[in-house]
Design an enzyme around this catalytic site. Structure first.
Site, PDB file in Angstrom:
ATOM      1  N   ARG A  93      16.939  61.098  49.478  1.00 53.08           N
ATOM      2  CA  ARG A  93      15.652  60.997  50.167  1.00 53.08           C
ATOM      3  C   ARG A  93      15.410  59.539  50.564  1.00 53.08           C
ATOM      4  O   ARG A  93      14.654  58.822  49.915  1.00 53.08           O
ATOM      5  CB  ARG A  93      14.546  61.568  49.280  1.00 53.08           C
ATOM      6  N   ARG A 147       3.473  70.505  39.172  1.00 49.99           N
ATOM      7  CA  ARG A 147       3.277  69.375  40.094  1.00 49.99           C
ATOM      8  C   ARG A 147       2.486  69.803  41.320  1.00 49.99           C
ATOM      9  O   ARG A 147       1.789  68.989  41.921  1.00 49.99           O
ATOM     10  CB  ARG A 147       4.637  68.871  40.620  1.00 49.99           C
ATOM     11  N   ARG A 171       6.923  61.272  44.675  1.00 47.57           N
ATOM     12  CA  ARG A 171       7.504  60.773  45.904  1.00 47.57           C
ATOM     13  C   ARG A 171       6.444  60.058  46.749  1.00 47.57           C
ATOM     14  O   ARG A 171       6.701  59.034  47.367  1.00 47.57           O
ATOM     15  CB  ARG A 171       8.046  62.005  46.653  1.00 47.57           C
ATOM     16  N   ASP A 179      10.022  73.841  52.355  1.00 53.67           N
ATOM     17  CA  ASP A 179       9.334  74.106  51.085  1.00 53.67           C
ATOM     18  C   ASP A 179       9.159  75.600  50.813  1.00 53.67           C
ATOM     19  O   ASP A 179       8.671  75.981  49.748  1.00 53.67           O
ATOM     20  CB  ASP A 179       7.956  73.409  51.069  1.00 53.67           C
ATOM     21  N   CYS A 234      10.857  65.185  43.639  1.00 52.75           N
ATOM     22  CA  CYS A 234      11.759  66.296  43.353  1.00 52.75           C
ATOM     23  C   CYS A 234      13.181  65.934  43.743  1.00 52.75           C
ATOM     24  O   CYS A 234      13.415  65.301  44.779  1.00 52.75           O
ATOM     25  CB  CYS A 234      11.329  67.529  44.133  1.00 52.75           C
ATOM     26  N   LYS A 242      -1.608  70.077  48.722  1.00 48.52           N
ATOM     27  CA  LYS A 242      -1.154  68.963  47.882  1.00 48.52           C
ATOM     28  C   LYS A 242      -0.621  67.806  48.721  1.00 48.52           C
ATOM     29  O   LYS A 242      -0.957  66.643  48.487  1.00 48.52           O
ATOM     30  CB  LYS A 242      -0.056  69.456  46.927  1.00 48.52           C
ATOM     31  N   ASN A 243       0.210  68.121  49.701  1.00 52.22           N
ATOM     32  CA  ASN A 243       0.867  67.029  50.429  1.00 52.22           C
ATOM     33  C   ASN A 243      -0.072  66.312  51.394  1.00 52.22           C
ATOM     34  O   ASN A 243       0.159  65.160  51.741  1.00 52.22           O
ATOM     35  CB  ASN A 243       2.132  67.530  51.125  1.00 52.22           C
TER      36      ASN A 243
END
Ligand code: EPZ
Length: 430
Positions: A122, A397, A93, A305, A117, A22-23
């Site tokens: 952040r 998500r 984000r 994570d 999140c 995902k990232n």
């Protein structure tokens, strides 16, 4: 509101296919609009965050064509708007990647300040510092970050903290700056490398991704490409810990074992067997779990994570364990929920002191964020009785078909939409 209803107690057994990261996908999707030619992206996870990113790209005129669930064809040739301020983008984000991508290509971008999140403060100061070093004027007005430059010029940038987001964001903009950029103290996560590989496949000149120093020679144009996103390290790690916690035997397939080393090492430390092959890792939890200590760190350290997932496992491990969260200061919010399931955990600042208990018991709990939500589901799978997890939108998500994949491993878990459906689940499982 959708919930997961879980009846715990079944060891997870079998094989599970891991999706694209995902990232990495979020940054790659943003980067793909940096060319006017066509880009084909494969192994794209079909999760809420990537879908929001695609929506944002379409909202500014990007062309997005879904070939199948995991393949998307994109083009930035029709982009007409450099302002992204729709409310929905605040949900992710990674909207900041659109800033780097648009600034690189068009030398101008306006993007709503990112949300994401709620796991602590952040800041985005390192993104801003990097863009400014490249010659952009960056300001925040009315909730938007506005970045513009007549010309972007390569520069030497030292990141004050190791940040995945800022490393990638600056890399995006610098890929199309004039001259050479050097990013020092860069993040080394696998998805930083994946984004660099993707950009290079479009004609960028990036060297050193995966080390502390990334060198980028700017190019004036990027071209089309076809690219396959790497497997999701955290999805894989989550299933590996699900195996450990349920005393199961699970093989995660379509993974890069090297990316999972810190996770595998901790699983072995607490008493699991971990077998690696070329593109799969098998976790067998035949013995009782034992305590350990762990501190989250930038890659190749143990990922933040995965912190909630290991905490859930240590909560059921013999002895006292200590988990230190060094990346985000507010990432233990789920501990209250875990305590309601019988865990014995004391949080002091960024440290959790965990006294292992023999079992968790099912309870009604809420997912406070993506990874903690997934970890609470794992706790439910190991617990005695029924657990109901609320706010599963957070889990969706970043996990595709989480319930389906868990069911294929023998878990009793269902998505329910109403009290009636929950009752039906209870009756079915007896
Ligand atoms: C990315 O967030 C991931 N998100 C997060 O994954 C992940 O937890 C995190 O990296 C760490 O690996 C996405 O990729 C979309 P950072 P990001 O910049 O980029 C500080 C998940 O569950 N910092 O690496 O926001 C920051 O406060 C999510 O999938 C600054 O001080 O993380 C933190 O302490 C949650 N200034 C540290 O750096 C900045 O300008 C690392 O943050 C930027 C960051």
């Amino acid at each position: 509101m959708e919930q997961y209803a879980i009846k715990g107690g079944n060891p997870l057994v079998g094989e599970v296919e891991i999706g694209g990261a995902k990232n990495a996908a979020l940054a790659i999707l943003a980067a793909s609009i940096m060319t006017d030619e066509t880009v084909l992206i494969e192994n794209m996870p079909d999760v809420r965050d990537t879908n929001v990113m695609l929506q944002a790209i379409e909202s500014i005129g990007g062309i997005v064509e879904r070939i199948d669930r995991h393949t998307v064809r994109m083009s930035g040739r029709a982009i007409k708007d450099l302002v992204i301020e729709d409310d929905f983008i605040k949900k992710i984000r990674a909207s900041y990647y659109l800033l780097g991508a648009l600034l690189g290509k068009y030398k101008k971008a306006q993007v709503t300040l990112p949300g994401g999140c709620n796991i602590g403060l952040r800041p985005i100061d390192q993104h801003i510092k990097g863009f400014r070093a490249l010659g952009a004027d960056v300001r925040i007005e009315h909730g938007l970050i506005i970045a513009e430059a007549e010309k972007l010029r390569g520069n030497h940038i030292y990141m004050d903290v190791v940040t995945v987001g800022a490393t990638i964001d600056v890399m995006l903009a610098a890929a199309m700056a004039e001259g050479q950029t050097i990013i020092e103290n860069a993040a080394k996560e696998p998805h930083v490398v994946d984004v660099a590989n993707f950009l290079n496949s479009m004609g960028a000149m990036i060297k050193g991704a995966g080390t502390d120093v990334i060198r980028i020679k700017g190019v004036s144009k990027l071209h089309g490409t076809e690219y396959t996103i790497i497997p999701d390290q955290i999805e894989a790690g989550t299933f590996m810990f699900a195996a450990a916690v349920t005393k199961g035997d699970v093989t995660v397939k379509n993974v890069i074992p090297k990316h999972l080393e810190s996770i595998s090492a901790k699983l072995m430390e607490i008493g699991c067997e971990v077998e690696e092959s070329d593109d799969a890792v098998r976790v067998v939890a035949a013995k009782p779990l034992t305590h350990t200590h762990v501190k989250t760190l930038p890659y190749p350290g143990f990922p933040t994570d995965m912190q909630p997932q290991i905490t859930v496992a240590l909560g059921l491990s013999k002895g006292t364990s200590i988990v230190t969260e060094s990346i985000f200061e507010n990432r233990f919010k789920y501990v209250d929920e875990l305590t309601r399931m019988g865990a014995s955990i004391k949080v002091e600042g960024n440290t959790a002191i965990i006294d292992g208990v023999n079992k968790y018991t099912g309870a009604s709990i809420s997912a406070p964020d993506l990874r903690a939500g997934a970890a609470l589901v794992i706790a439910g799978l190991a617990a005695e009785g029924t657990t109901v997890v609320d706010d599963i939108k957070f889990i969706e998500r970043g996990y595709e078909d989480f319930d389906l994949k868990l069911r294929s491993l023998g878990a009793q878990i269902e998505k329910v939409n109403s009290e009636r459906e929950l009752q039906k689940f209870r009756l079915k499982i007896g």
